[in-house]
Motif scaffolding. Structure first.
Motif, short mmCIF file in Angstrom:
data_model
loop_
_atom_site.label_atom_id
_atom_site.label_comp_id
_atom_site.label_asym_id
_atom_site.label_seq_id
_atom_site.Cartn_x
_atom_site.Cartn_y
_atom_site.Cartn_z
N PHE A 132 41.68 25.19 11.19
CA PHE A 132 42.54 26.07 11.99
C PHE A 132 43.91 25.42 12.12
O PHE A 132 44.02 24.22 12.39
N LEU A 133 44.96 26.23 11.95
CA LEU A 133 46.32 25.75 12.06
C LEU A 133 46.74 25.74 13.53
O LEU A 133 46.44 26.68 14.28
N ILE A 134 47.40 24.66 13.94
CA ILE A 134 47.96 24.58 15.31
C ILE A 134 49.48 24.65 15.20
O ILE A 134 50.07 23.91 14.42
N GLU A 135 50.06 25.56 15.94
CA GLU A 135 51.52 25.67 15.97
C GLU A 135 51.97 25.79 17.42
O GLU A 135 51.43 26.61 18.17
N ASN A 136 52.91 24.95 17.80
CA ASN A 136 53.47 24.97 19.16
C ASN A 136 52.39 24.92 20.24
O ASN A 136 52.41 25.70 21.19
N GLY A 137 51.46 24.04 20.06
CA GLY A 137 50.49 23.78 21.10
C GLY A 137 49.36 24.78 21.22
O GLY A 137 48.61 24.74 22.20
N ARG A 138 49.21 25.66 20.24
CA ARG A 138 48.07 26.57 20.30
C ARG A 138 47.52 26.82 18.89
O ARG A 138 48.24 26.67 17.89
N ILE A 139 46.25 27.22 18.86
CA ILE A 139 45.63 27.53 17.56
C ILE A 139 46.18 28.87 17.11
O ILE A 139 45.98 29.89 17.79
N SER A 140 46.91 28.86 15.99
CA SER A 140 47.55 30.11 15.57
C SER A 140 46.64 30.93 14.65
O SER A 140 46.60 32.15 14.76
N ARG A 141 45.89 30.28 13.74
CA ARG A 141 45.01 31.06 12.86
C ARG A 141 44.09 30.14 12.06
O ARG A 141 44.34 28.95 11.96
N ALA A 142 43.07 30.78 11.49
CA ALA A 142 42.18 30.05 10.58
C ALA A 142 42.82 30.02 9.20
O ALA A 142 43.44 31.00 8.77
N VAL A 143 42.70 28.89 8.51
CA VAL A 143 43.30 28.78 7.18
C VAL A 143 42.26 28.32 6.16
O VAL A 143 41.28 27.65 6.49
N ASN A 144 42.47 28.70 4.92
CA ASN A 144 41.66 28.18 3.82
C ASN A 144 42.58 27.65 2.73
O ASN A 144 43.80 27.67 2.89
N GLU A 145 42.00 27.19 1.64
CA GLU A 145 42.76 26.62 0.52
C GLU A 145 43.79 25.60 1.01
O GLU A 145 44.94 25.59 0.57
#
Lengths: 432, 463
Positions: A377-390
């Motif tokens: 999961f990507l974290i941006e600006n102190g929150r989980i922004s989305r699930a990522v693959n590859e």
């Protein structure tokens, strides 16, 4: 089937007639019953009765080993013949030895009795819980088993150990699916001796099911950054195991390629890191009682506030290299928790990645690694922004444990390890 | 060899589908590290099991001994287990059709050799390396041998006596770069059969070890590749691993039912039309008997093996099945249900999985790449249901203007299998097989994997 003590008695009688300097053997018997649930249906009930023999002979610096499953007189004699055949053609090396007399002792772990009907009920309940609470989850394979085992150890120095255990093991493999969309496989498992707690509330089962459900919308991200990676407890187990294997284990100390060869007593990691191997900790369900060399197992601290306290050496490598032997060959790893909550660690991360699983090759002896960040999961600006693959991560094992930003106060206990979340700075994260 | 104590003690319950298997696994291992013998062992496990299917419920039981009395006991216990499941969680399944067949005769004898011969072979190889090469920081020589000997009886399929012996010598070498970083390479030599089949004479190994050392010295001076999507030539070893890990697992029918990417893609174009892929039983792409590295003649459900065509000119054609999943998908089983030890139940497994050869030469493929990489060996690989894969690359070279350049340090490649296979635009005419590894899926199992060189686009991991 023959009584295990009787086998040990017969085996010792045969071994005492052998012209060898030392012998050491273990005998075991076990029975497991295993329920398999595949793609949502109970498909198999499996009973496995097993025996085991393992024998080590040492004579005039030569070593021979054999192992098998046949506890009959002929089987025991064959084990001796096999080990002697190995020994007689071996190159002499005076460093082979077995542990001195450790006395006689008995050990018992796990629960008093096993209950297949209760195990079945808990398993059916888990299936129902998942169907009701996590509708996107495809439960591909659920394996639950109850295992009852007994093991004896004897050696020519007089040590006589006897252990028995009864435990339950649960392992889930699942994905999430919605129409043609599917996630990758996630897995979670635990050992327990307590059926009073629903399986869905054990270890990190709920967290994994929730995370996998959220990953149905995972997508690749563009670009590359150097930032914070938060390893989940299960992923941290992967990395700490690689770290110890690469820098502190028999092979790399013996061949001299370890980067921690002469680092005992020195700082090798961040001061917030304390790693121990404690089979007797009450959170470890089935810890080791004795080592392969025949030592009574002791709890050990491997890294204490960043200071390397010990390598992980067998008796042979310890004698070969003139270093202390490690009286512990378990993997009951415990990392001491920190003070911050995982929530606050995420909030303090400007750009980073939560990594639930690492799919990569074993790092070379220099510790460099790169591989795919799974269940991420990507974290941006102190929150989980989305699930990522590859998504790939790369770095160096030693550097990871030197650049720890925070360790969570929450831990996951799966019966085999106790691990927190760990946030590390300076990892290269590459998108598509 | 295992003696047949089963045939006179079979009692099959009416209406039940039963498989009884007697099995012996042997392993031999010798390990030298820098001239010191650090491993020297022999092991054998022998036992019996029965699998009983009643309705849709399956019971399995095994015991770690091998006597006539045990035959009846395991059938009885497996039957009780099937009834337990049927009582607690009956499945509404169609019966699986019978597949009656002939006795499958023993394919190969397993011979046992003295441990001292294995030790001596390793010692000679170790000595050769020590004598000829001084620039190494470490060397390890390992002999491994494993064999399965199975006698299988079934109530409604084929029965037989089959074996799968194999043995290898691994050579692991390490050196240090100028900045003190260790680099390593290894290779396995050997294949199906016993010690005498491969290592009676060791002279054939030395040129291969010379090449391994040369490549290690190249790697010692190696560079880290540039990260990103690149044009690469994958060697046959790499394409074989891709066939197994990234595609093969997604087309195992149990994983298809679990939601793999192959499910919705049956009959669709999933690869370049230059790509065909087959999981072979005992004949290879040339149709010759035994031309695959690890021939399998009968699976552990009593199905004589046949080829499983997976991709034909880019079209996903089928899956690998057990009897139950074959019935589910309405196809004939081709013998993919395999088990490792006597205590293991059969699972859907690959046997000899291979991407078929094309028409290009390796030289012309390399010459065709202006800026890319030639990836030769992989230490390991993993993939998941989506076909997302990762392989560690332990040996590779850069390609600049159609010529091989500097070696690469350890790196990884990753991607989505079907996306990568769609990018294949050249396929070489020869195949390289490997067979020394184990595939892990609940149990381990020996597998063969192979393929030609492929030119494709793939994501390289940098530093």
């Amino acid at each position: 089937m023959r009584n295990l003590e009787e086998c040990a008695h017969v085996f010792e009688g045969l071994l005492k007639e052998c012209p060898v300097d030392h012998y050491a053997f273990s005998l075991s018997e076990s029975e497991s019953q295993e329920l398999n649930l595949e793609n949502g249906e109970f498909t198999l009930l499996r009973t496995v009765q097993g025996n085991g023999i393992s024998l080590k002979l040492i004579s005039q610096g030569r070593i021979g080993t054999s192992s098998g499953t046949d506890l009959s007189d002929e089987g025991l004699q064959q084990m001796i013949a096999d080990a002697r055949a190995s020994l007689e053609s071996a190159t002499p090396d005076p460093m082979w030895d077995i542990a001195p007399d450790q006395g006689k002792d008995s050990f018992s772990k796990g629960c008093d009795h096993l209950d297949l009907d209760r195990l079945f009920s808990r398993t059916a309940e888990l299936k129902q819980n998942i169907e009701q609470e996590y509708p996107l989850i495809r439960l591909m394979l659920l394996i639950v088993s109850q295992v009852s085992a007994r093991k004896l150890y004897r050696n020519s120095n007089g040590t006589a150990f006897d252990s028995q255990y009864k435990v339950y093991s649960v392992s889930l493999e699942f994905s999430a699916g919605e129409g043609d969309k599917t996630t990758g496989i996630d897995s979670v498992g635990f050992l327990t001796d307590d059926l009073s707690i629903p399986f869905i509330d054990q270890a990190s089962v709920r967290q994994h099911l929730a995370d996998t459900s959220r990953r149905i919308s995972a997508s690749a991200f563009d670009g590359k950054f150097t930032g914070t990676v938060i390893f989940t407890p299960e992923c941290l187990t992967q990395f700490i195991s690689m770290l110890l294997g690469n820098y502190a284990s028999d092979g790399v100390i013996l061949d001299g390629t370890s980067l921690w060869l002469d680092k005992i007593g020195e700082c090798v990691a961040s001061p917030v890191l304390t790693v121990s191997n404690r089979p007797s900790d009450p959170r470890i369900v089935m810890g080791e009682s004795w080592t392969g060399d025949g030592f009574r197992t002791e709890d050990i601290v491997i890294i204490d506030h960043g200071i390397l306290k010990t390598h992980l050496l067998s008796l042979y490598v310890s004698r070969k290299t003139g270093r202390p032997v490690t009286r512990n060959t378990d993997s009951a790893l415990i990392i001491e928790p920190g003070e911050a909550s995982i929530e606050s660690i995420i909030q303090e991360t400007e750009k980073g990645l939560i990594v639930g699983d690492f799919s990569g090759g074993s790092p070379g002896t220099n510790g460099d690694f790169s591989g795919v960040a799974k269940n991420a999961f990507l974290i941006e600006n102190g929150r989980i922004s989305r699930a990522v693959n590859e998504t790939m991560i790369s770095g160096n094992l030693g550097a990871i444990f030197s650049n720890i930003r925070a360790i969570s106060r929450e831990t996951v206990e799966d019966g085999g390890t106790v691990m927190p979340y760990m946030a590390v700075d300076g990892i290269v994260v590459s998108g598509k | 060899m295992l003696e047949d104590i089963i045939k006179n003690h079979l009692e099959f319950e009416k209406g039940a589908q039963i498989v009884v298997r007697g099995q012996e696994n042997r392993q031999r291992r010798v390990s030298f590290l820098k001239g010191a013998l650090i491993g020297n062992g022999r092991s054998v496990s022998r036992g019996l099991n029965a699998r009983v299917r009643i309705g849709g419920s399956t019971g399995f039981a095994s015991v770690g001994s091998y006597s006539e009395k045990d035959v009846m006991n395991v059938i009885q216990k497996a039957t009780e287990n099937a009834h337990f499941l049927d009582r607690h969680a009956a499945r509404k399944q169609r019966p699986i059709p019978s597949c009656p067949g002939a006795w499958v005769p023993l394919n190969r004898e397993i011979h046992d050799y003295e441990q001292k011969r294995m030790i001596e072979a390793c010692r000679q190889i170790d000595s050769y390396i020590e004598t000829h090469y001084t620039g190494l920081s470490s060397r390890r020589v390992v002999y491994t041998e494993d064999s399965q000997d199975k006698i299988i009886y079934t109530s409604d399929a084929s029965s037989g006596h089959v074996t799968t012996p194999r043995c290898y010598i691994y050579v692991f070498l390490s050196a240090e770069t100028a900045d003190g970083a260790p680099v390593e390479l290894f290779e396995a030599y050997g294949g199906a059969g016993g010690f005498e089949d491969h290592f009676a004479d060791l002279n054939w190994l030395y040129p291969k070890i010379d090449l391994l050392v040369k490549r290690l010295m190249d790697k010692k001076e190696g560079i880290f590749p540039e990260a990103g999507v690149k044009t690469v030539i994958l060697s046959g070893l790499m394409s074989g691993m891709l066939a197994h890990e990234a595609v093969g697992h997604t087309v195992e029918a149990d994983l298809v039912l679990g939601g793999s990417v192959a499910g919705p893609n049956l009959g669709k174009q999933v690869a370049s039309d230059l790509v065909s892929m087959v999981d072979y039983g005992h004949t290879g792409p040339d149709g010759r008997e035994g031309s695959v590295p690890l021939p399998v003649y009968l699976d552990d459900e009593g199905i004589p093996t046949a080829d499983s065509v997976l991709i034909d000119h880019g079209i996903l054609k089928g899956y690998m099945n057990s009897r139950e999943t074959a019935e589910h998908f309405g196809v004939r089983p081709t013998g993919n249900a395999r088990a490792w030890a006597f205590g293991d139940e059969p699972l859907i497994r690959m046997r000899n999985t291979c991407i078929l050869p094309g028409t290009s030469s390796v030289d012309e493929m390399i010459q065709s790449v202006e800026d890319g990489y030639y990836l030769i060996s992989s230490g390991n690989g993993q993939a998941d249901l989506t076909g997302e894969f990762m392989f560690g690359v332990t040996l590779g070279y850069e390609i600049r203007n159609g010529k091989i350049g500097r070696a690469l340090r350890d790196t990884t490649v990753s991607g989505i299998a079907f996306d990568m296979l769609r990018s294949v635009d050249m396929v070489s005419s020869e195949i390289t097989w490997s067979s020394s590894g184990f595939c892990g899926k609940k149990q381990r199992i020996p597998v063969g994997m192979g393929g030609p060189h492929l030119r494709c686009r793939i994501t390289m991991g940098g530093r």
